[in-house]
Scaffold this motif. Sequence first.
Motif, PDB file in Angstrom:
ATOM      1  N   ILE A 176       0.950  -1.265   0.062  1.00  0.00           N
ATOM      2  CA  ILE A 176      -0.113   0.018   0.083  1.00  0.00           C
ATOM      3  C   ILE A 176       0.886   1.148  -0.050  1.00  0.00           C
ATOM      4  O   ILE A 176       0.641   2.215  -0.852  1.00  0.00           O
ATOM      5  N   TYR A 177       1.826   1.150   0.958  1.00  0.00           N
ATOM      6  CA  TYR A 177       2.709   2.516   0.998  1.00  0.00           C
ATOM      7  C   TYR A 177       3.735   2.486  -0.268  1.00  0.00           C
ATOM      8  O   TYR A 177       3.792   3.583  -0.873  1.00  0.00           O
ATOM      9  N   LEU A 178       4.000   1.580  -0.795  1.00  0.00           N
ATOM     10  CA  LEU A 178       4.917   1.502  -2.164  1.00  0.00           C
ATOM     11  C   LEU A 178       3.870   2.156  -3.180  1.00  0.00           C
ATOM     12  O   LEU A 178       4.292   2.841  -4.135  1.00  0.00           O
ATOM     13  N   THR A 179       2.795   1.635  -3.074  1.00  0.00           N
ATOM     14  CA  THR A 179       1.658   2.175  -4.249  1.00  0.00           C
ATOM     15  C   THR A 179       1.340   3.665  -4.195  1.00  0.00           C
ATOM     16  O   THR A 179       1.378   4.529  -5.155  1.00  0.00           O
ATOM     17  N   LEU A 180       1.385   4.141  -2.915  1.00  0.00           N
ATOM     18  CA  LEU A 180       1.162   5.594  -2.544  1.00  0.00           C
ATOM     19  C   LEU A 180       2.392   6.324  -3.005  1.00  0.00           C
ATOM     20  O   LEU A 180       2.193   7.561  -3.652  1.00  0.00           O
ATOM     21  N   TRP A 181       3.492   5.909  -2.617  1.00  0.00           N
ATOM     22  CA  TRP A 181       4.589   6.671  -2.845  1.00  0.00           C
ATOM     23  C   TRP A 181       4.943   6.620  -4.479  1.00  0.00           C
ATOM     24  O   TRP A 181       5.433   7.679  -4.995  1.00  0.00           O
ATOM     25  N   SER A 182       4.520   5.512  -5.216  1.00  0.00           N
ATOM     26  CA  SER A 182       4.852   5.413  -6.569  1.00  0.00           C
ATOM     27  C   SER A 182       3.733   6.635  -7.092  1.00  0.00           C
ATOM     28  O   SER A 182       3.975   7.285  -8.165  1.00  0.00           O
ATOM     29  N   PHE A 183       2.475   6.738  -6.669  1.00  0.00           N
ATOM     30  CA  PHE A 183       1.451   7.935  -7.018  1.00  0.00           C
ATOM     31  C   PHE A 183       1.988   9.134  -6.820  1.00  0.00           C
ATOM     32  O   PHE A 183       1.916   9.937  -7.675  1.00  0.00           O
ATOM     33  N   VAL A 184       2.716   9.232  -5.548  1.00  0.00           N
ATOM     34  CA  VAL A 184       3.077  10.586  -5.326  1.00  0.00           C
ATOM     35  C   VAL A 184       4.304  11.072  -6.309  1.00  0.00           C
ATOM     36  O   VAL A 184       4.288  12.134  -7.028  1.00  0.00           O
ATOM     37  N   ILE A 185       5.145  10.036  -6.396  1.00  0.00           N
ATOM     38  CA  ILE A 185       6.362  10.465  -7.288  1.00  0.00           C
ATOM     39  C   ILE A 185       5.926  10.603  -8.891  1.00  0.00           C
ATOM     40  O   ILE A 185       6.404  11.752  -9.494  1.00  0.00           O
ATOM     41  N   LEU A 186       4.973   9.892  -9.370  1.00  0.00           N
ATOM     42  CA  LEU A 186       4.416  10.038 -10.579  1.00  0.00           C
ATOM     43  C   LEU A 186       3.605  11.397 -10.924  1.00  0.00           C
ATOM     44  O   LEU A 186       3.450  12.015 -11.810  1.00  0.00           O
ATOM     45  N   SER A 187       3.010  11.865  -9.943  1.00  0.00           N
ATOM     46  CA  SER A 187       2.414  13.048  -9.748  1.00  0.00           C
ATOM     47  C   SER A 187       3.250  14.187  -9.848  1.00  0.00           C
ATOM     48  O   SER A 187       2.955  15.271 -10.434  1.00  0.00           O
ATOM     49  N   TYR A 188       4.295  14.216  -9.045  1.00  0.00           N
ATOM     50  CA  TYR A 188       5.275  15.315  -8.991  1.00  0.00           C
ATOM     51  C   TYR A 188       5.805  15.191 -10.620  1.00  0.00           C
ATOM     52  O   TYR A 188       6.443  16.232 -10.993  1.00  0.00           O
ATOM     53  N   CYS A 189       6.212  14.085 -11.147  1.00  0.00           N
ATOM     54  CA  CYS A 189       6.725  14.240 -12.403  1.00  0.00           C
ATOM     55  C   CYS A 189       5.720  14.729 -13.420  1.00  0.00           C
ATOM     56  O   CYS A 189       6.227  15.328 -14.348  1.00  0.00           O
ATOM     57  N   TYR A 190       4.581  14.476 -13.468  1.00  0.00           N
ATOM     58  CA  TYR A 190       3.574  15.086 -14.219  1.00  0.00           C
ATOM     59  C   TYR A 190       3.540  16.341 -13.917  1.00  0.00           C
ATOM     60  O   TYR A 190       3.518  17.197 -14.863  1.00  0.00           O
ATOM     61  N   ILE A 191       3.377  16.817 -12.844  1.00  0.00           N
ATOM     62  CA  ILE A 191       3.525  18.465 -12.729  1.00  0.00           C
ATOM     63  C   ILE A 191       4.825  19.029 -13.279  1.00  0.00           C
ATOM     64  O   ILE A 191       4.443  20.100 -13.955  1.00  0.00           O
ATOM     65  N   PHE A 192       5.915  18.348 -12.873  1.00  0.00           N
ATOM     66  CA  PHE A 192       7.168  18.907 -13.418  1.00  0.00           C
ATOM     67  C   PHE A 192       7.083  19.080 -14.917  1.00  0.00           C
ATOM     68  O   PHE A 192       7.452  20.025 -15.532  1.00  0.00           O
ATOM     69  N   ILE A 193       6.664  18.071 -15.659  1.00  0.00           N
ATOM     70  CA  ILE A 193       6.674  17.876 -16.899  1.00  0.00           C
ATOM     71  C   ILE A 193       5.632  19.038 -17.599  1.00  0.00           C
ATOM     72  O   ILE A 193       5.723  19.848 -18.638  1.00  0.00           O
ATOM     73  N   ALA A 194       4.739  18.875 -17.058  1.00  0.00           N
ATOM     74  CA  ALA A 194       3.485  19.882 -17.421  1.00  0.00           C
ATOM     75  C   ALA A 194       3.821  21.318 -17.222  1.00  0.00           C
ATOM     76  O   ALA A 194       3.589  22.190 -18.106  1.00  0.00           O
ATOM     77  N   TYR A 195       4.618  21.650 -16.021  1.00  0.00           N
ATOM     78  CA  TYR A 195       5.226  22.943 -15.997  1.00  0.00           C
ATOM     79  C   TYR A 195       6.136  23.520 -17.072  1.00  0.00           C
ATOM     80  O   TYR A 195       6.108  24.523 -17.631  1.00  0.00           O
ATOM     81  N   LYS A 196       7.123  22.413 -17.252  1.00  0.00           N
ATOM     82  CA  LYS A 196       8.107  22.787 -18.082  1.00  0.00           C
ATOM     83  C   LYS A 196       7.454  22.833 -19.236  1.00  0.00           C
ATOM     84  O   LYS A 196       8.213  23.854 -19.941  1.00  0.00           O
ATOM     85  N   TYR A 197       6.713  22.005 -19.820  1.00  0.00           N
ATOM     86  CA  TYR A 197       6.161  21.865 -21.125  1.00  0.00           C
ATOM     87  C   TYR A 197       5.406  23.316 -21.696  1.00  0.00           C
ATOM     88  O   TYR A 197       5.389  23.871 -22.666  1.00  0.00           O
ATOM     89  N   SER A 198       4.824  23.848 -20.503  1.00  0.00           N
ATOM     90  CA  SER A 198       3.841  24.854 -20.529  1.00  0.00           C
ATOM     91  C   SER A 198       4.670  26.057 -21.039  1.00  0.00           C
ATOM     92  O   SER A 198       4.224  27.203 -21.692  1.00  0.00           O
TER      93      SER A 198
END
Length: 135
Positions: free
Chosen positions: A6-28
């Motif tokens: 469960i915690y591994l899944t949650l951490w994966s979600f958090v890391i992927l979310s930060y990657c999405y935010i970073f890419i979206a911000y950089k791309y924008s």
Amino acid sequence: MFLRKIYLTLWSFVILSYCYIFIAYKYSLSIKSINSCFLKNSTNYPCPLCGSTRSIIHTLNGDIIQAFSFNILGIMFIIFILLLTVWLIYDMCFNKISFYLFLKRNVKIFKNKKIVIIFFILIFVNWISLIIRNI
């Protein structure tokens, strides 16, 4: 073992979310007007999440009013990810399982049909406002 997954899944979600935010911000920063929503591109109507990425970007730039004008879900996503990150770090540093216990205690809320109906009504109202404002 179950808690670890469960915690591994949650951490994966958090890391992927930060990657999405970073890419979206950089791309924008390089492309100002792009619409990657399949529903909007095919029907000309926004989906309930349309404008969320722009909302996240404006939130990161400190323009909360503009972020609200695109989609409130973007701001809610940022708040959720930040709170989840802090909570997971707390659990990790102090060897606790408080987030898991919180989920376990509150899962019954999502089994309550009234709560689910209210949630979907709020999402629907947000979607209608996006359609009216042509986001």
